[in-house]
Scaffold this active site. Structure first.
Site, PDB file in Angstrom:
ATOM      1  N   LYS A 296       1.058  -1.293  -0.044  1.00  0.00           N
ATOM      2  CA  LYS A 296       0.244  -0.459  -0.107  1.00  0.00           C
ATOM      3  C   LYS A 296       0.988   1.299   0.103  1.00  0.00           C
ATOM      4  O   LYS A 296       0.546   2.130  -0.841  1.00  0.00           O
ATOM      5  CB  LYS A 296      -1.196  -0.156   0.610  1.00  0.00           C
ATOM      6  CG  LYS A 296      -2.252  -0.792   0.927  1.00  0.00           C
ATOM      7  CD  LYS A 296      -2.596  -1.445   2.478  1.00  0.00           C
ATOM      8  CE  LYS A 296      -3.939  -2.591   2.213  1.00  0.00           C
ATOM      9  NZ  LYS A 296      -4.811  -2.630   3.058  1.00  0.00           N
TER      10      LYS A 296
ATOM     11  N   ASP B 253     -10.992   2.756   3.953  1.00  0.00           N
ATOM     12  CA  ASP B 253     -11.248   1.823   4.331  1.00  0.00           C
ATOM     13  C   ASP B 253     -12.910   1.295   4.353  1.00  0.00           C
ATOM     14  O   ASP B 253     -13.145  -0.283   3.594  1.00  0.00           O
ATOM     15  CB  ASP B 253     -10.660   0.570   5.109  1.00  0.00           C
ATOM     16  CG  ASP B 253      -9.598   0.017   4.614  1.00  0.00           C
ATOM     17  OD1 ASP B 253      -9.327  -0.179   3.487  1.00  0.00           O
ATOM     18  OD2 ASP B 253      -9.434  -0.094   5.480  1.00  0.00           O
TER      19      ASP B 253
ATOM     20  N   GLN C 222      -4.830  -1.608   9.541  1.00  0.00           N
ATOM     21  CA  GLN C 222      -5.087  -2.984   8.989  1.00  0.00           C
ATOM     22  C   GLN C 222      -5.360  -4.139   9.734  1.00  0.00           C
ATOM     23  O   GLN C 222      -4.966  -3.749  10.813  1.00  0.00           O
ATOM     24  CB  GLN C 222      -3.289  -3.025   8.577  1.00  0.00           C
ATOM     25  CG  GLN C 222      -3.017  -4.643   7.842  1.00  0.00           C
ATOM     26  CD  GLN C 222      -3.722  -4.123   6.675  1.00  0.00           C
ATOM     27  OE1 GLN C 222      -3.832  -2.926   5.769  1.00  0.00           O
ATOM     28  NE2 GLN C 222      -3.632  -5.408   6.138  1.00  0.00           N
TER      29      GLN C 222
HETATM   30  N1  GUN Z   1      -7.217  -6.952   6.105  1.00  0.00           N
HETATM   31  C1  GUN Z   1      -8.005  -7.394   5.059  1.00  0.00           C
HETATM   32  N2  GUN Z   1      -8.147  -6.875   3.956  1.00  0.00           N
HETATM   33  C2  GUN Z   1      -8.456  -5.328   4.612  1.00  0.00           C
HETATM   34  C3  GUN Z   1      -8.456  -4.374   3.559  1.00  0.00           C
HETATM   35  O1  GUN Z   1      -9.266  -4.318   2.910  1.00  0.00           O
HETATM   36  N3  GUN Z   1      -8.215  -3.112   4.859  1.00  0.00           N
HETATM   37  C4  GUN Z   1      -7.777  -3.564   6.066  1.00  0.00           C
HETATM   38  N4  GUN Z   1      -7.604  -2.418   6.688  1.00  0.00           N
HETATM   39  N5  GUN Z   1      -6.912  -4.866   6.760  1.00  0.00           N
HETATM   40  C5  GUN Z   1      -7.582  -5.739   5.909  1.00  0.00           C
END
Ligand code: GUN
Length: 280
Positions: free
Chosen positions: A52, A119, A96
């Site tokens: 990311k 998100d 995350q």
């Molecule tokens: N963990 C697995 N997929 C995601 C996601 O799309 N965003 C976040 N923040 N954590 C995750």
């Protein structure tokens, strides 16, 4: 059978976002900013966060990663989020997941300013999606909708079976499809007869983390199969939740793993962060 190339599509989105970032910088002196909060040392989470951050750099975003040990208290995480809520350089905040057991993830997600919730996990944005209103939509299911559109696949009137009912993937996926006028079935770990549902569907979308769960005899001829699973086998190979070699023979369209939905998740994160920056 046609392969849906998520990697190529994601690269096109990166280019489009990059151009818009240049424009924003020149015209309004705005650099979109993303803050990522990473707790603990889960290797997969570290790998995702690294990807990311790299994508942010590629398109010219400002990004910061707050890495915290898994001994950190909930209050300290909340204090960091509040700091990011009040930081004018930050347009998007991402925590995350998963978080360590002693942290209440729902409490954490509620602290994020919904206007920076790129998100789409804050209950405010979850409600907006359910009501069909404009808000932030979780990146993975949003990426799937973009893939379908790019390949001229309209879910309207289709019978779609979503396998997995998580807040991150299955539930928002189902809401998006329902908003797009599909007939949606959500199956999950307590579903009595998974095959009975998947084999009737025009489109099967699976994201549960079980390698090879969807087998050839579980999908109908000509079905569209979208694989959201990312599983690392002991051999080191990366595979999805679909038995690709056999299922692909029966499909009209299928997404590969890797190179399918995965790259789209990151592309949508960039797009959501850009959307937020434009509203500054
Ligand atoms: N963990 C697995 N997929 C995601 C996601 O799309 N965003 C976040 N923040 N954590 C995750």
């Amino acid at each position: 059978m046609q392969l849906i190339d998520g990697k190529a599509l994601a690269n096109r989105i990166h280019e489009k976002v990059g151009k818009e970032v240049d424009e924003l910088k020149q015209v309004r002196n705005i650099v979109p900013g993303l803050a990522v909060i990473l707790v603990g040392d889960d290797p997969a989470s570290h790998a995702y966060v690294k990807m990311k951050a790299k994508a942010c750099e590629k398109v010219g975003f400002y990004s910061i990663t707050h890495s915290m040990p898994d001994t950190i208290s909930q209050d300290e995480i909340i204090a960091t989020i509040e700091m990011m809520n009040n930081n004018p350089r930050i347009d998007g905040i991402l925590v995350q997941l998963p978080l360590p057991r002693h942290i209440d993830a729902n409490r954490i997600l509620e602290v994020i300013d919904p206007r920076k919730d790129v998100d789409g996990f804050h209950p405010f944005n979850v409600g907006k999606l359910t009501a069909g209103l404009d808000g932030f939509v979780p990146c993975t299911p949003l990426g799937v909708m973009h893939m379908l559109e790019a390949y001229g696949i309209d879910p309207k009137g289709m019978d779609v079976c979503v396998v997995g009912a998580s807040n991150i993937v299955g539930k928002p996926m189902a809401s998006l499809l329902l908003n797009a006028n599909a007939t949606v079935t959500i199956t999950h770990i307590f579903t009595k007869d998974l095959k009975a549902h998947t084999s009737k569907a025009d489109m099967v979308i699976v994201g549960v983390g079980v390698p090879g769960l969807i087998k050839e005899d579980m999908v109908k001829e000509g079905a569209i199969v979208i694989d959201i699973g990312i599983n690392r086998l002991e051999s080191g190979a990366l595979v999805g939740d679909v038995d690709f070699a056999n299922v692909s023979k029966k499909c009209s369209y299928i997404t590969p793993v890797p190179g399918g939905v995965g790259p789209m998740t990151i592309a949508m994160l960039l797009d959501n962060t850009l959307k937020s920056a434009k509203k500054r």
